[in-house]
Design an enzyme around this catalytic site. Sequence first.
Site, PDB file in Angstrom:
ATOM      1  N   ARG A  92       0.837  -1.213   0.000  1.00 35.11           N
ATOM      2  CA  ARG A  92       0.000   0.000   0.000  1.00 35.11           C
ATOM      3  C   ARG A  92       0.869   1.261   0.000  1.00 35.11           C
ATOM      4  O   ARG A  92       0.497   2.279  -0.555  1.00 35.11           O
ATOM      5  CB  ARG A  92      -0.963   0.002   1.178  1.00 35.11           C
TER       6      ARG A  92
ATOM      7  N   SER B  50      -4.752   4.635   5.872  1.00 33.35           N
ATOM      8  CA  SER B  50      -4.615   3.226   5.505  1.00 33.35           C
ATOM      9  C   SER B  50      -4.183   3.056   4.054  1.00 33.35           C
ATOM     10  O   SER B  50      -3.507   2.104   3.712  1.00 33.35           O
ATOM     11  CB  SER B  50      -5.947   2.494   5.710  1.00 33.35           C
TER      12      SER B  50
ATOM     13  N   GLU C 225     -18.909   4.693  -0.239  1.00 31.06           N
ATOM     14  CA  GLU C 225     -18.152   4.159  -1.365  1.00 31.06           C
ATOM     15  C   GLU C 225     -18.931   4.218  -2.670  1.00 31.06           C
ATOM     16  O   GLU C 225     -18.351   4.421  -3.750  1.00 31.06           O
ATOM     17  CB  GLU C 225     -17.719   2.712  -1.080  1.00 31.06           C
TER      18      GLU C 225
ATOM     19  N   PHE D 246     -14.465  -3.046   0.187  1.00 35.26           N
ATOM     20  CA  PHE D 246     -15.368  -1.916  -0.064  1.00 35.26           C
ATOM     21  C   PHE D 246     -15.149  -1.331  -1.457  1.00 35.26           C
ATOM     22  O   PHE D 246     -15.938  -0.514  -1.930  1.00 35.26           O
ATOM     23  CB  PHE D 246     -15.188  -0.846   1.021  1.00 35.26           C
TER      24      PHE D 246
ATOM     25  N   HIS E 159      -5.553  -3.725   1.522  1.00 36.45           N
ATOM     26  CA  HIS E 159      -6.051  -4.695   2.505  1.00 36.45           C
ATOM     27  C   HIS E 159      -6.779  -5.859   1.834  1.00 36.45           C
ATOM     28  O   HIS E 159      -7.803  -6.350   2.326  1.00 36.45           O
ATOM     29  CB  HIS E 159      -6.958  -4.019   3.533  1.00 36.45           C
TER      30      HIS E 159
ATOM     31  N   ASP F 256      -8.494  -7.966  11.739  1.00 37.46           N
ATOM     32  CA  ASP F 256      -9.863  -7.459  11.538  1.00 37.46           C
ATOM     33  C   ASP F 256     -10.834  -8.577  11.169  1.00 37.46           C
ATOM     34  O   ASP F 256     -12.044  -8.454  11.364  1.00 37.46           O
ATOM     35  CB  ASP F 256      -9.896  -6.381  10.454  1.00 37.46           C
TER      36      ASP F 256
END
Lengths: 281, 317
Positions: B13, B40, B61, B86, B112, B120
Amino acid sequence: MPNTQQLEDITTQVRRDILRMVHKVNSGHPGGSLGCAEFLVALYNDIMDRKDGFDMDGIGEDLFFLSNGHISPVFYSVLARTGYFPVDELSTFRLLNSRLQGHPTTHEGLPGIRIASGSLGQGMSVALGAAQAKKLNGCKHLVYSLHGDGELQEGQNWEAIMYAAGNNVDNLISTIDLNGQQIDGATETVLSLGSVRAKFEAFGWIVIDIEKGNNIEAVLKGMAEAKSKTGNGKPVCVLLHTVMGNGVDFMMHTHAWHGKAPNDEQLAEGLSQNAETLGDY
Amino acid sequence: MKTYENTGNKDTRSGFGAGLTELGKTNENVVALCADLIGSLKMDDFKKNNPERFFQVGIAEANMIGMAAGLTIGGKIPFTGTFANFSTGRVYDQIRQSVAYSGKNVKICASHAGLTLGEDGATHQILEDIGLMKMLPGMTVINPCDYNQTKAATLAIADYEGPVYLRFGRPSVANFTPEDQKFEIGKALHLVDGADVTIVATGHLVWEALEASKELNEKGISAEVINIHTIKPLDAQAIIDSVSKTKCIVTAEEHNHLGGLGESVARVLSQHKPTPQEFVATNDTFGESGTPAQLMEKYGLNSDAIVKACEKVISRK
C-alpha cells in the site's frame, strides 16, 4: 431561441415519438417519459447552454445526466430533435444492433449520452463528479441531472446529497420528477418519501418547486430561478411536479403505463390527441 | 538458478501511496478520492500536495465510484482508494454500470486485499475481488507483488486509458523488484528458469514462490517461476510456453480458488494445452482473525504449501 408555442410544438412531437417508439417494439417506459417531456424539451432547447456537436468532456457547455434511465424514449427523442443524431434513428429503439438501447448507454457511442443509467440511484454521484471536474477545469458552466421520485429510495442518492451540500457543489441543479408513481403503485404506498423538500433542505440544499411541471412557461420560469441560485455555495434541487403519462388522457395519473406499451388502438388514440407538428420520423 | 534479494520488507500500500504522490507532481489530470481511509491507503502526501485534486467522500463508497466516473467527464483520471472489500463487492453495480459499461477511465485502487490484513477478520478480508473484477467486460485487473512493483503499476495505469482494478495489501512483504523496472500491463515476468514444474504466482505470493523454488532446488526439483502481476488481460503465451517445457503447473494467489488467477490459467490451458494443475489458494472459505503469517500458514498460502503443491502436480504428470 424558440418561443413558447414552438417549444410546445416540439413537446407534442416528442410525445408522438415516445408513443411510436414503445409501440413498435411493444416495450419501454412511456409513462415517465411523457411526464418529463416539457422539462427535457425546455432544458435542451432553452435552459442549457450547449455547444454544437458532441464531445464527451463537454468543456465550455452545460451538461445533463439522466439518472432514471428507463425514460430513455423521451431522452432519445429530445436528443434527436435537437440534432445529436438523425431523427430516423428513433425507429431503431430497442432493436438488435441499435445505438438506442433500452436504457441509455455510452457503449454504442450514441451522441448526447455521457453515462449509462438504468440501474437506479447512480446518476447524482456522476453529476457531482462532472460538476467537480468543471470546477477543476475552471469551466463556469452548470451540470443538470434528473431523477425519479421513487429512485430516491436508493441509498446512494443520500450519500451524494450529503456530499454535494457538505462540499459546496453549487454548480449542480438536480431535478426530481415528483410524479408520485413507481412500478408497484403510488410512491406513498410503496415506500413513502415523506417531505422531499424537508429532506433536501435538511441536507443543506436550496429547493425550488415547479408546481406545474407539465407547463412549459412554468418550467422555464422555475429553471431560470434555479439557475439564479447557483454559485452561492449550495447545490440546487428542483422539485418538478409532473403527471405521469401527461398528454395522453388514458395514461395519466396512474402507474399502469410505467413500463407498458400501447396496442394499435391505444397508439391511434394517443396520437390523435397529439397532432403531428415537426413531422414523424 | 537465479535468485532475488529482498531489499527489506515493505507494505505494498505504501508503494501505491508513493506512486500516487509522484503522479500528483507529474500528471495534473490525476485526481484522488478516498472513503475515510486516507492513512490506511497512504494517500496523505497526495492530499497534502494537491488539496484541490483530492476528494474526501466520507464513508460512502457508492458515491465515490459514481463521482469518479463523473470526474472522467472533463478529462480527469480518478484514483479511488479504500479497502478491497469496499472497493469491489460493496460497489459492484456502481462499477459495473457507471465505470465498466460506461467505459470510464477510473482506477479502482484497493488495499487490505485477502487474508493478510489480519486481525480485523473475515468482514474485511475479501477473497473474491479478483473474480468480481475480472468478470467485468473491459476491466483490467492488476495484483503487483511488492512495494516497488506496486509503485510502478500505479504510475503505469495513469498512462493507460480504461478502467483498472489495482489490488494491494497491508502487510510488510519482501521487496525484490528492481526499483527502476518499468511496469508493462499484461506482460508476465519470467523470474526463474526451470524444467520440472511451472509456478505462476500473483501478489506477494510471488515471493513465496521464489522461496519455494529454492527449497525445491535443494530437493533436486527445478521450478520455473513466473510473476503474473496482470490477471486480466492474462499473458497466456507466457504460460503456454512455460508448460510446454515443464508439463505441469502450480498457481498461487491470496484469493479463493473459485474465480481467481488459477481459474484463468486453467481456462487458457484447457483450451490450448491441457496440463496438470494444482491450486494454491483459499478453498471456498471466509477468513478469520489472526496474524498474517498465521493465516498464510493455516490457509495454505505460503512457500511450504507451494512446495507441496509442486510435488503433487509433478507426481500427476
